[in-house]
Every structure is written in structure tokens, then in C-alpha cells.
Scaffold this active site. Structure first.
Site, PDB file in Angstrom:
ATOM      1  N   PRO A   2       0.831  -1.208   0.000  1.00  0.00           N
ATOM      2  CA  PRO A   2       0.000   0.000   0.000  1.00  0.00           C
ATOM      3  C   PRO A   2       0.863   1.254   0.000  1.00  0.00           C
ATOM      4  CG  PRO A   2      -0.832  -1.591   1.578  1.00  0.00           C
ATOM      5  CD  PRO A   2       0.479  -2.138   1.071  1.00  0.00           C
ATOM      6  N   GLU A   3       0.460   2.233  -0.801  1.00  0.00           N
ATOM      7  CA  GLU A   3       1.220   3.475  -0.881  1.00  0.00           C
ATOM      8  C   GLU A   3       0.541   4.562  -0.060  1.00  0.00           C
ATOM      9  OE1 GLU A   3       2.530   4.594  -4.754  1.00  0.00           O
ATOM     10  OE2 GLU A   3       2.834   2.528  -5.403  1.00  0.00           O
ATOM     11  N   HIS A 104      -5.438 -14.966  10.359  1.00  0.00           N
ATOM     12  CA  HIS A 104      -4.493 -13.862  10.182  1.00  0.00           C
ATOM     13  C   HIS A 104      -4.944 -12.596  10.902  1.00  0.00           C
ATOM     14  CE1 HIS A 104      -2.512 -16.496   7.442  1.00  0.00           C
ATOM     15  NE2 HIS A 104      -3.471 -16.450   6.546  1.00  0.00           N
ATOM     16  N   ARG A 123       0.620 -11.932   5.326  1.00  0.00           N
ATOM     17  CA  ARG A 123       2.053 -12.111   5.091  1.00  0.00           C
ATOM     18  C   ARG A 123       2.910 -11.672   6.274  1.00  0.00           C
ATOM     19  NH1 ARG A 123       2.259  -9.835  -1.173  1.00  0.00           N
ATOM     20  NH2 ARG A 123       0.384 -10.936  -1.857  1.00  0.00           N
ATOM     21  N   ARG A 166      22.744  15.022  -8.828  1.00  0.00           N
ATOM     22  CA  ARG A 166      22.547  13.573  -8.751  1.00  0.00           C
ATOM     23  C   ARG A 166      22.367  12.972 -10.145  1.00  0.00           C
ATOM     24  NH1 ARG A 166      20.938  11.360  -3.671  1.00  0.00           N
ATOM     25  NH2 ARG A 166      20.808  12.961  -2.043  1.00  0.00           N
TER      26      ARG A 166
END
Length: 298
Positions: A2-3, A104, A123, A166
Site C-alpha cells: 500500500p502506498e 491472520h 504475510r 545527482r
């Protein structure tokens, strides 16, 4: 994983159930997730009131009346499910099966307002920690973390300052959490496409020789906020098993312009390009070669 928009969506879903309520009972069903739970985890939570629920990058932060902060990270498959004594008060409806994965359900918070919040993580890449509020910015989770991409802190000048000199590929620089915190693969692909920047362009190409921001740097800062805000409004991007706290899916994935669209025509009007895919640092990058031309470092 998830972002930022997914985590912000979860924060907004949890806030009505948690803020202002006390933990009357905490059920911890295993000793660890990605990391061990902090010592006396249940004891330190029970009886405490949640004063505020915030977000730092992809972390959820629950400020407690004890002066500690409950730090929560979803990992790859973590989700929170909210239930109420009155089932009709559950927000939204399930758009897909929860999966019957009760095994879970690792932590359940029972709250004084009658709500229960359950953390489910198949997970177990997520984790929880307790950190003093006074030391939150210097704790191990945030000491090396960059600026937030939402809000006024991110600007073209900040991007120029961070990226000047950079030669790192632009996409890699944007994903570096030490520079800008919370950006992930999906929304970086989308932001670069909307800005017309090639993902392999040197990050330093967004700063002039004198260190000033280019027009593209200013535009990128605007677009990053734009893309993230749209995704938060839409409820995040559901990939595989991520869902909002009520189990419903996010819908921003239907608005993707390049992400996961390899081989499809570019959506830009009058562009004859085809969305391409390349791999950078083990992650798929989607872009339009016609719209996003390579740029040399300055």
C-alpha cells in the site's frame, strides 16, 4: 505494498472509530509480526485514550493519552477492519470477500465506544511499535525520513535542492524515502507521465547549473500533490489484497494513465505512442516513450 494514498484512506476510515475512544481491551494473538511487538504491548495500551490519528509517510500514528504514539505499518497485506455493536453503522459494504482468513487476525482493539478494530495481515510484513511522542522524529522509524509529498513543503525549489548534481535515475530518486517520504511505484509512474519526464532521466536534470529549479521541477511538485490527492479522494489504488477499513476497494486504479498499461495506446491526445514497460531496481516502470523523452543532466 500500500502506498501513501492507501494509508491515508485507512487513516480516514479509522479516525471516527478510534479518536476520542479508550482501549478497553487489546487482544494480541502472536508475539510478533515483521518484528516482535514492544514489551508489555497490551498493558501499555489498555486504558489509554486515542487523542489523534495521524500519518507520516506510509505509517499510521495514534497519539495516546499516556504520551506514547502507537506506530502502525501495513506492510504488504495488512488491513484494518472496523466493526460496531450496531452492524448498520459499519462504513460501506464489502466489494470482495474478506477471504475467511480469521487465522491472520493478529490484533484486535476493543474501544470504549463499542467499536472493534482488527488488524489482519496474511504475510505479516506489517508491524506495530510504541514510541514516546517527544522522540517521534528521532526514533528509528523516522530519523532518516524525508519530507512529506502532500502539503506545501514540497516545491520545485525543494526538488532542485534534493536532486542537484545527482545522476541517479529520476524514478529511483523519487522513491528514495530519505529524500521524499511516502512516494511509491504506482504514483511515481503516474506523476512522471503527467509531467512528461523520462523515468531514467538523471535526477539532477531538474536543477540548473546554479541549483535553481527548472520548469519541470515546479511542475513535478504540483503533479505529485495532484496525483496523490486524486488517489486519496478516490479511496486509493487496490492491488491484490489491499482494501479500505470497511473492506471496500479503492477506485483510482481505473484512472491510471500508464501504470500496468504496457502495450496499450498512450492516452495523451494526438500522441501515437504506446505505453512501455522497463524494470528499474526490480520494479516495473510504465511510461510513454513518445511523451517522456530522455533528458541529460545539467
Amino acid at each position: 505494498m500500500p502506498e501513501l494514498p492507501e494509508v491515508e484512506t485507512v487513516r480516514r476510515g479509522l479516525e471516527p472509530a478510534m479518536v476520542g475512544a479508550r482501549f478497553t481491551k487489546v487482544v494480541q494473538r502472536r508475539p510478533d509480526l515483521r518484528f516482535p511487538f514492544p514489551e508489555r504491548f497490551v498493558e501499555r495500551l489498555e486504558g489509554q485514550e486515542v487523542r489523534a490519528l495521524g500519518r507520516r509517510a506510509k505509517y499510521l500514528l495514534a497519539d495516546l493519552s499516556s504520551g506514547e504514539v502507537l506506530v502502525m505499518h501495513l506492510g504488504m497485506s495488512g488491513r484494518f477492519l472496523v466493526t460496531q455493536e450496531d452492524a448498520s453503522r459499519m462504513p460501506g459494504e464489502f466489494h470482495h470477500e474478506h477471504g475467511g482468513l480469521d487465522a491472520h487476525d493478529h490484533v484486535t482493539f476493543h474501544l470504549s465506544n463499542g467499536a472493534s478494530v482488527t488488524y489482519n495481515d496474511a504475510r505479516r510484513f506489517g508491524f506495530m511499535d510504541l514510541v514516546p511522542r517527544s522522540g517521534i522524529e528521532t526514533c528509528r522509524h523516522f530519523a532518516q525520513m524525508g519530507i512529506e509529498p502532500l502539503g506545501n513543503e514540497l516545491s520545485g525549489q525543494i526538488i532542485a535542492d534534493l536532486f542537484a548534481g545527482r545522476r541517479t535515475p529520476l524514478k529511483a530518486a523519487l522513491l528514495d524515502q530519505r529524500l521524499i517520504a511516502g512516494l511509491g511505484n504506482i504514483y511515481v509512474c503516474e506523476a512522471l507521465f503527467r509531467t512528461g519526464l523520462h523515468p531514467e532521466a538523471p535526477a539532477g536534470s531538474l536543477a540548473t547549473g546554479a541549483g535553481k529549479p527548472t520548469d519541470k521541477a515546479h511542475r513535478l511538485a504540483e503533479v505529485i500533490r495532484e496525483v496523490l490527492s486524486e488517489a486519496v479522494t478516490a479511496g486509493g489504488s487496490t492491488l491484490r489484497d489491499h482494501a479500505q477499513v470497511d473492506g471496500s476497494l479503492g477506485y483510482f486504479q481505473h484512472s491510471f494513465r500508464v501504470y500496468d498499461r504496457a502495450g496499450e495506446p498512450c492516452v495523451t491526445p494526438e500522441c501515437s505512442g504506446t505505453v512501455a514497460r522497463l524494470v528499474q531496481s526490480g520494479r516495473s516502470t510504465f511510461y510513454c516513450p513518445a511523451c517522456q523523452k530522455p533528458t541529460r543532466a545539467r
